[in-house]
Design an enzyme around this catalytic site. Structure first.
Site, mmCIF file in Angstrom:
data_model
loop_
_atom_site.group_PDB
_atom_site.id
_atom_site.type_symbol
_atom_site.label_atom_id
_atom_site.label_comp_id
_atom_site.label_asym_id
_atom_site.label_seq_id
_atom_site.Cartn_x
_atom_site.Cartn_y
_atom_site.Cartn_z
ATOM 1 N N SER A 129 -27.595 24.161 -14.400
ATOM 2 C CA SER A 129 -28.995 23.748 -14.187
ATOM 3 C C SER A 129 -29.209 22.259 -14.477
ATOM 4 O O SER A 129 -30.028 21.610 -13.829
ATOM 5 C CB SER A 129 -29.938 24.604 -15.032
ATOM 6 N N GLU A 147 0.842 -1.202 0.000
ATOM 7 C CA GLU A 147 0.000 0.000 0.000
ATOM 8 C C GLU A 147 0.870 1.243 0.000
ATOM 9 O O GLU A 147 0.566 2.239 -0.639
ATOM 10 C CB GLU A 147 -0.919 -0.002 1.231
ATOM 11 N N HIS A 166 -14.946 8.492 -10.379
ATOM 12 C CA HIS A 166 -16.149 8.905 -9.650
ATOM 13 C C HIS A 166 -16.420 10.387 -9.928
ATOM 14 O O HIS A 166 -15.520 11.205 -9.755
ATOM 15 C CB HIS A 166 -15.950 8.673 -8.149
HETATM 16 ZN ZN LIG Z 1 -0.936 3.143 6.012
#
Ligand SMILES: [Zn+2]
Ligand SMILES: *[C@@H]1O[C@H](CO)[C@@H](O)[C@H](O)[C@H]1NC(C)=O
Ligand SMILES: *[C@@H]1O[C@H](CO)[C@@H](O)[C@H](O)[C@H]1NC(C)=O
Ligand SMILES: *[C@@H]1O[C@H](CO)[C@@H](O)[C@H](O)[C@H]1NC(C)=O
Ligand SMILES: *[C@@H]1O[C@H](CO)[C@@H](O)[C@H](O)[C@H]1NC(C)=O
Ligand SMILES: *[C@@H]1O[C@H](CO)[C@@H](O)[C@H](O)[C@H]1NC(C)=O
Ligand SMILES: *[C@@H]1O[C@H](CO)[C@@H](O)[C@H](O)[C@H]1NC(C)=O
Ligand SMILES: *[C@@H]1O[C@H](CO)[C@@H](O)[C@H](O)[C@H]1NC(C)=O
Ligand SMILES: *[C@@H]1O[C@H](CO)[C@@H](O)[C@H](O)[C@H]1NC(C)=O
Ligand SMILES: *[C@@H]1O[C@H](CO)[C@@H](O)[C@H](O)[C@H]1NC(C)=O
Ligand SMILES: *[C@@H]1O[C@H](CO)[C@@H](O)[C@H](O)[C@H]1NC(C)=O
Ligand SMILES: *[C@@H]1O[C@H](CO)[C@@H](O)[C@H](O)[C@H]1NC(C)=O
Length: 712
Positions: free
Chosen positions: A601, A413, A661
């Site tokens: 709008s 990570e 997203h």
């Molecule tokens: Zn971490």
């Protein structure tokens, strides 16, 4: 990495005054009338089992295990196997390791020397002190101070102080007429993700970067205020250094050589990575090493207090004027890294639910920059081992969850969300098809103040569960503690931990943790990514007794249990409309600050239509529940599972396809902190109004797709 960010909001934020690791929070006025304490919500038998199963002594044992062996990304398969073995032993029916072959680099050597105009030299130590009290600080295989994904090379030159290294800092330097070309950047940590400081320096023609920890970001708990430094007290050890990745996180996370596809097999095609990792060397240093370097800038260039930036971003706590430079002194630096394609291991545990096509995923990363990592990430790791034991006990009572539960212990990570991103890229069809929520815990405990950031449909259940947990053995619920700190503010997800790949594939996500007080700075200093994020620090200062670990673990497990078990999926879709209304108001402010009219709008209409469709879905849910109509309930549950996929239906954001997203993204120039309606907001801020208007359409289109999935 361990960053949870609240959306930068209307009241003053302390964001930029903090270590990058720490939660960004509004400043709340603690002198308001105290709220009455709430009673703990009543518990069912299963909930009582969950609460009583969490044992601070075994959590401490798990923490000790992880924090007494090297577990830098790709370097410790046995910790992955050990994690899977603990889950198997607890009764998790199926466990395995998922392996990927990814690009990582490891430190070989580095050097730095500063030569004054008069010929004297200063040689920074570039190491953290060995402390007799802290056993892992002296391990022979302890990891040098370095930046992951940093560039191999040397640089020499005069240097310039660049504040926190954001684009606004460079704007201030350019308007002060400071020459940047060919200079070495010296930047304060905190604010944006560290890789973006290096990225911005590189973009301005600078040739190297040095990142230092500034004592001003420690607030009150400093040696200057009379606190003893670690290991004798709670203040920062002056030799501590923040390691960390310098990947360009806001462009894309994951293996930089396999964007958009998993790093599997020996023959996977490897893309050019130069757009997402630096092309200039960088080195992190301590405040002790930084002091002479900053002081050497005094009298050169514009003094810090005249630079056009707020003080908390520019002038720090070292004995120096924080002048821009360029210096007359010269720095020679070098940084050499070993490039490697190496295996990484995600430990996976699976409990099948009765409904095969609904899944809850719980994740935490395991790799750390140091031998320890007691807070980042192994407070979370100790918690998910104990969580596995607890689920095992529930299974032994004959319980089977309605939905599949998948436990994930991610590797790599820290370099850039590598283990989780590759895994999502591998399993995306199944993830899109079945996952109802992803629950992330990274730094589970670095201080006693709990916080959460989540997508809107998870707010309600996440807050409700806090009412069932007593906080740290006190006669006070987690809910009360959290309300006092945050006034009920749930953060918006940016990036900085493993929820990112899930969120940007349209999965409901939450990130949780517990941190030092970010406002009054009364808690012991958390030595982020330093050798002193160790078991000794944790058991002495961070969480003596492991009671924060225990409460956070109870909370995460209750949340997972409810999402996996409740007949009606506990996602409040109407809150998505409520939150989008707030983001819409924020957008109007961005537009008015830009002094241009942008027609939004279509977005307004799309949100209003979404609200109606969410109300219809809720009505249908009530109907299914009151009639006990299981088939109808399943229909509604599918809608709640699937509607979020609509938000990622329009392709990626401009220049960064990974981030799909349309409602939330990490800021392009922040990396950690979020922006809402990012396609529109960032184009307005960049002055590209045509593209902004295209993004009004695309954002509205995505919201319509989401709403249509909810529609009856
Ligand atoms: Zn971490
Ligand atoms: C905090 O609240 C108190 C009581 O309401 C008020 O008197 C004080 O001015 C507030 N302080 C700030 C900084 O808003
Ligand atoms: C704990 O708090 C509850 C209210 O939340 C109160 O009724 C109870 O008396 C408290 N117990 C102790 C031992 O303070
Ligand atoms: C892996 O971690 C374990 C436990 O922390 C430790 O005992 C072991 O030595 C580590 N392995 C390597 C190769 O460093
Ligand atoms: C550092 O490593 C590089 C690359 O392996 C090597 O060329 C250089 O000689 C080393 N420098 C020192 C001082 O060890
Ligand atoms: C050279 O300059 C530095 C910084 O001003 C100073 O600390 C040092 O004492 C000077 N050395 C000599 C030999 O004058
Ligand atoms: C390896 O990949 C290349 C190009 O992607 C392909 O042409 C080749 O057939 C592959 N080799 C094997 C053994 O799969
Ligand atoms: C700060 O630096 C100045 C000179 O650069 C020195 O005179 C002063 O004593 C220093 N102050 C402290 C507190 O070290
Ligand atoms: C869980 O479900 C999967 C897919 O339906 C199946 O292949 C697997 O055997 C099941 N595992 C167990 C332990 O029952
Ligand atoms: C910490 O500092 C702030 C101002 O920076 C002050 O208001 C607060 O009272 C201090 N808290 C403690 C515990 O010293
Ligand atoms: C666990 O909690 C108990 C009670 O608070 C405490 O006495 C004990 O020392 C704790 N265990 C550890 C390992 O800290
Ligand atoms: C917008 O107008 C205000 C007031 O005229 C001005 O202060 C501000 O700088 C302008 N903003 C931009 C982005 O042009």
């Amino acid at each position: 990495m361990g960053v949870k960010s609240l959306k930068l909001a209307l009241v003053a934020v302390l964001a930029t005054g903090l270590d990058a690791c720490q939660r960004e929070r509004k400043i709340h006025n603690h002198s308001h009338v105290k709220r009455a304490l709430t009673q703990r919500a009543p518990l069912t038998a299963d909930e009582r089992l969950i609460i009583s199963s969490f044992d601070n002594n075994s959590i401490s044992d798990w923490s000790y295990y992880y924090t007494h062996g090297l577990h830098l990304a790709g370097r410790n398969e046995s910790q992955a196997q050990w994690t899977a073995d603990r889950w198997s032993e607890a009764g998790i029916p199926s466990t395995r390791l998922d392996t990927y072959n990814v690009f990582l680099d490891y430190p070989i050597n580095k050097s730095m020397i500063m030569t004054y105009a008069n010929g004297s030299v200063f040689t920074p130590a570039l190491v953290e002190d060995v402390l007799p009290e802290d056993d892992t600080s002296s391990y022979p295989n302890r990891i040098p101070t370095f930046h992951g994904y940093s560039f191999s090379g040397a640089a020499s030159g005069e240097f310039v102080y660049i504040g926190r290294g954001q684009q606004v800092d460079f704007d201030a330097l350019v308007s002060a007429g400071v020459d940047l070309e060919g200079k070495i950047a010296i930047s304060r940590y905190g604010g944006p993700f560290r890789g973006l400081k290096v990225k911005n320096a590189q973009a301005h023609g600078m040739v190297g970067a040095i990142l230092f920890t500034d004592p001003a970001d420690d607030g009150n708990v400093t040696v200057a205020n009379g606190y003893a430094a670690y290991p004798d007290g709670p203040a920062r050890n002056p030799t501590s250094v923040q390691r960390g990745s310098v990947q360009f996180l806001s462009t894309y996370p994951g293996d930089p050589t396999t964007p958009g596809y998993p790093s599997i097999g020996n023959n996977v095609s490897r893309a050019d990575k130069s757009a997402v990792v630096p092309q200039i060397p960088s080195i992190p240093i301590s405040l002790l090493d930084a002091q002479p370097i900053l002081a050497a800038l005094d009298g050169h260039g514009t003094p810090g207090r005249q630079v056009d930036r707020p003080t908390e971003d520019w002038v720090g706590g070292l004995n120096a004027t924080y002048s821009t430079g360029p210096s007359t002194a010269v720095i020679d630096m070098s940084n050499y890294m070993q490039d490697d394609y190496t295996d990484i291991w995600n430990a996976i545990g699976v409990i099948n639910g009765t409904s095969a096509d609904e899944t809850v995923i719980i994740g935490n990363h395991r790799d750390a920059w140091i031998i320890g990592g007691a807070a980042d990430p192994n407070s979370g790791t100790a918690i998910i081992v104990e969580l596995g034991r607890t689920l095992g006990k529930l299974l032994a009572t004959g319980w089977q969850p309605r939905r599949n539960i998948v436990l994930c212990s991610w590797d790599a990570e820290e370099y850039g969300l590598v283990g989780s991103t590759e895994w999502v890229e591998q399993y995306i069809p199944w993830i899109s098809g079945t996952v109802v929520s992803y629950l992330n815990i990274d730094v589970g405990a670095s201080g006693p103040h709990p916080g959460i950031s989540a997508t809107p449909e998870l707010h309600e259940i996440s807050i409700e569960m806090m009412k069932k947990v007593m906080w740290m053995g006190m006669n006070q619920t987690m809910y009360d503690v959290w309300m006092d700190d945050t006034e009920g503010e749930v953060g918006v997800l940016g990036s900085g931990s493993d929820y990112t790949a899930f969120l940007h594939n349209g999965i409901a996500s939450i990130d949780m943790g517990s941190d030092p007080d970010p406002v009054e700075h009364r808690d012991p200093i958390y030595h982020y990514h330093s050798n002193y994020d160790s078991y000794h620090w944790m058991s002495t200062y961070g969480d003596p007794g492991f009671l924060t670990h225990k409460s956070m673990g109870q909370y995460l497990t209750l949340l997972a249990y409810h999402i996996a078990s409740e007949p009606s999926l506990p996602l409040n879709v109407l809150n998505y409309a409520d939150q989008m209304d707030l983001y819409y108001t924020d957008l109007q402010e961005v537009i008015s600050e830009a002094n241009r009219s942008v027609d939004t709008s279509e977005l307004r209409q799309a949100i209003d239509t979404f609200r109606t469709q969410a109300q219809e879905a809720q009505a249908l849910e009530q109907q299914a529940m009151s009639m006990g109509d299981e088939a109808l309930l399943e229909v509604v549950n599918r809608k709640k599972r699937d509607f979020q996929r609509g938000f990622v239906s329009q392709g990626g954001l401009p220049g960064r396809e990974f981030y799909k997203h349309v409602v939330f993204a990490p800021g392009l120039d922040t990396g950690y902190a979020p922006v809402t309606f990012p396609g529109i907001t960032e184009q307005i801020e960049a002055g590209d109004f045509d593209l902004a208007e295209q993004w009004v359409e695309r954002t509205a289109a995505a919201i319509r797709v989401a709403g249509n999935i909810l529609r009856t």
